[in-house]
Motif scaffolding. Structure first.
Motif, PDB file in Angstrom:
ATOM      1  N   UNK A 165     -22.327   2.182 -43.441  1.00 46.73           N
ATOM      2  CA  UNK A 165     -20.994   2.518 -43.937  1.00 46.73           C
ATOM      3  C   UNK A 165     -21.125   3.412 -45.166  1.00 46.73           C
ATOM      4  N   UNK A 166     -20.039   4.041 -45.568  1.00 48.17           N
ATOM      5  CA  UNK A 166     -20.060   4.866 -46.775  1.00 48.17           C
ATOM      6  C   UNK A 166     -20.396   4.020 -47.993  1.00 48.17           C
ATOM      7  N   UNK A 167     -19.885   2.792 -48.024  1.00 46.68           N
ATOM      8  CA  UNK A 167     -20.185   1.905 -49.147  1.00 46.68           C
ATOM      9  C   UNK A 167     -21.674   1.588 -49.197  1.00 46.68           C
ATOM     10  N   UNK A 168     -22.288   1.357 -48.034  1.00 47.21           N
ATOM     11  CA  UNK A 168     -23.721   1.092 -47.999  1.00 47.21           C
ATOM     12  C   UNK A 168     -24.515   2.308 -48.452  1.00 47.21           C
ATOM     13  N   UNK A 169     -24.104   3.487 -48.017  1.00 46.07           N
ATOM     14  CA  UNK A 169     -24.793   4.706 -48.443  1.00 46.07           C
ATOM     15  C   UNK A 169     -24.760   4.848 -49.963  1.00 46.07           C
ATOM     16  N   UNK A 170     -23.623   4.545 -50.556  1.00 47.89           N
ATOM     17  CA  UNK A 170     -23.497   4.650 -52.010  1.00 47.89           C
ATOM     18  C   UNK A 170     -24.386   3.630 -52.715  1.00 47.89           C
ATOM     19  N   UNK A 171     -24.414   2.404 -52.194  1.00 51.02           N
ATOM     20  CA  UNK A 171     -25.267   1.370 -52.780  1.00 51.02           C
ATOM     21  C   UNK A 171     -26.735   1.752 -52.683  1.00 51.02           C
ATOM     22  N   UNK A 172     -27.132   2.302 -51.534  1.00 53.95           N
ATOM     23  CA  UNK A 172     -28.526   2.706 -51.343  1.00 53.95           C
ATOM     24  C   UNK A 172     -28.905   3.811 -52.319  1.00 53.95           C
ATOM     25  N   UNK A 173     -28.008   4.766 -52.505  1.00 52.57           N
ATOM     26  CA  UNK A 173     -28.280   5.857 -53.448  1.00 52.57           C
ATOM     27  C   UNK A 173     -28.503   5.316 -54.852  1.00 52.57           C
TER      28      UNK A 173
END
Length: 513
Positions: free
Chosen positions: A44-52
């Protein structure tokens, strides 16, 4: 155990390598290269942001980063103080998975015997081979070593061999055409069954290379020269290219396999567009199992796309054991080695191959789930200073500290883990000093895959030595750094020129990994 379609390596399959040209030429390889070996769920976009956020480069070196002490996430295991530190199952396996792990461990250690034999489940060795079991190369699941003397047959080191050319590869852009030596195949075997001649004896000589550091300290490197001596099957081809290989450590392979290919390609910069002098690029190889090009992740030049294929190739080339991906019962023998090809083999019974698919699945599962030990001394002031030196020097440009693996329903032990392998799995030009001058797929004779650094500080404890690099020439971590050239030349020169206290801190940091 997974159920998948396996494709045999045939000339028709080789011709399909022409598809690699289109992938190599495009600027959007991430759109074409897929993780076909994984059943993944989209982020998800939220997961992508957390990973970054969690994988961003550190700015504060006064304290460890969050979760840095768990290099394999939930799969991390306790750091043992004995030689079994690399031989533990991943920390998050279920009870049933641990049973599979233990059976796979038994197959990994199994001593193969010649055919015919009453031991039908273990026959098929050779006739030409480098070892009688996986464990005899990957000693204690750690690194192999160079010869301790002319009579050392347990060195877990061999020579790869190839010659230029081959019509199957002539039209592939950016793919370097090679083929096996007509007498010796693609790998030199130094052991043989009774009645057969071994292919060669590995002869190594070293030349001392003194390096003066900033404070006047002198470090003496050893530059090796390799020779295939006592050849058993006639001369090598006059254009034969030899490349020495020492068996690498085995920990964390399933997690490396689970890193999204898009995340790895995001670090590729083949034209050095950002001007930092680092030009990492992926090796793109033909995946026999899936019948399509995939990104290479395993092997010193990233020549294998999956743990399964790496394991199957080692069974065939190192031990002479046929399997569904490499079905030749005589392993790496060439048509010129008639007695090897015509000798008794262990295939043709209920298993069909000398190692059937169930066996390969278990060995691969074991290899995927050897646990990565927890970090030591992450909050030690010298370790923290060494970490800052590591980043300031530019080491992290290739040895990428962290990734988050794919989310996967069928591999929960590898799913969505924050891991710290310190590699980008890309190819880098390491300069003339480390060049083997033998290409492999897209890798040139000067390029090597960035090796993972996790567990490197436990090498002596597990393997009984501190030999590093693809051929074990470096006798400690500082020597390994001083051999860096090419894209790493600036970082290497910085280490030479820095104060001894910073060099010591850098080594202390590496020893904590």
């Amino acid at each position: 155990m997974r159920n998948s379609t396996h494709r045999k390596w045939t000339k028709a399959s080789k011709l399909a390598l022409l598809a690699v040209a289109a992938l190599a030429a495009t600027q959007s390889m991430s759109a074409e290269l897929q993780d076909l070996h994984l059943n993944t769920l989209p982020r998800t976009q939220d997961e992508e942001a957390r990973i970054a956020r969690v994988t961003a480069a550190p700015t504060d070196f006064s304290a460890p980063q969050r979760f840095e002490d768990l290099p394999a996430g939930a799969a991390t295991v306790r750091a043992r103080t004995d030689a079994d530190a690399f031989s533990q199952p991943s920390g998050n396996l279920s009870f049933e998975q641990e049973l599979d792990f233990k059976v796979g461990n038994g197959l990994f250690k199994k001593i193969w015997v010649s055919s015919p034999s009453s031991t039908l489940a273990s026959d098929g060795l050779g006739p030409l081979y480098n070892a009688r079991s996986c464990q005899r190369c990957h000693i204690k699941d750690g690194r192999g070593h160079t010869p301790n003397g002319p009579d050392d047959n347990a060195i877990s080191m061999f020579l790869r061999v190839s010659i230029p050319g081959g019509d199957d590869f002539a039209e592939i852009e950016d793919y370097i055409a090679t083929q096996p030596d007509p007498n010796y195949g693609g790998q030199m075997q130094d052991l043989a069954l009774p009645g057969h001649a071994a292919e060669y004896r590995l002869d190594i000589t070293y030349e001392d290379v003194p390096i003066t550091l900033s404070d006047g300290e002198t470090v003496t490197l050893r530059r090796p020269t390799y020779r295939a001596a006592d050849l058993g099957y006639g001369p090598l081809h006059p254009d034969a290219m030899l490349s020495p290989r020492v068996a690498p450590q085995m920990i964390g392979l399933g997690l490396l396999e689970a890193i999204p290919v898009q995340d790895l390609l995001a670090n590729a910069d083949p034209e050095d567009e950002d001007g930092d002098g680092i030009s990492g690029r992926p090796n793109i190889v033909w995946a026999i199992e899936y019948g399509t090009p995939m990104m290479g992740r395993f092997g010193h030049k990233a020549g294998m796309p999956t743990v399964m294929e790496q394991s199957a190739a080692a069974f065939a080339g190192d031990i002479g054991i046929s399997n569904p991906l490499y079905p030749a019962a005589y392993g790496d023998c060439t048509p010129a080695q008639v007695e090897c090809v015509d000798s008794p083999h262990g295939d043709g019974d209920d298993r069909v191959f000398e190692s059937d698919q169930t066996g390969m699945d278990l060995v691969s599962f074991y290899s995927q789930n050897l646990g990565v030990p927890a970090r030591r001394d992450v909050d030690d002031p010298q370790v923290l200073r060494g970490k800052q030196v590591f980043h300031d020097t530019g080491c992290a440009s290739c040895h990428t500290p962290s990734f988050v693996t794919h989310r996967m329903e069928d591999r929960p032990e590898h799913s969505f883990q924050l891991i710290w392998p310190y590699t980008d799995l890309l190819l880098h030009d390491m300069g003339e000093g480390l060049a083997d001058n033998r290409p492999e797929a897209r890798a040139t004779g000067r390029e090597w895959r960035t090796p993972p650094l996790w567990g490197i500080g436990l090498t002596e404890q597990v393997s009984g030595h501190t030999q590093f690099l693809h051929d074990g020439r470096a006798r400690n971590l500082l020597e390994a750094i001083l051999w860096h050239g090419g894209e790493a030349q600036t970082a290497r020169d910085t280490v030479v020129a820095m104060p001894k206290t910073d060099r010591d801190a850098l080594i202390r940091f590496l020893e904590s990994l």
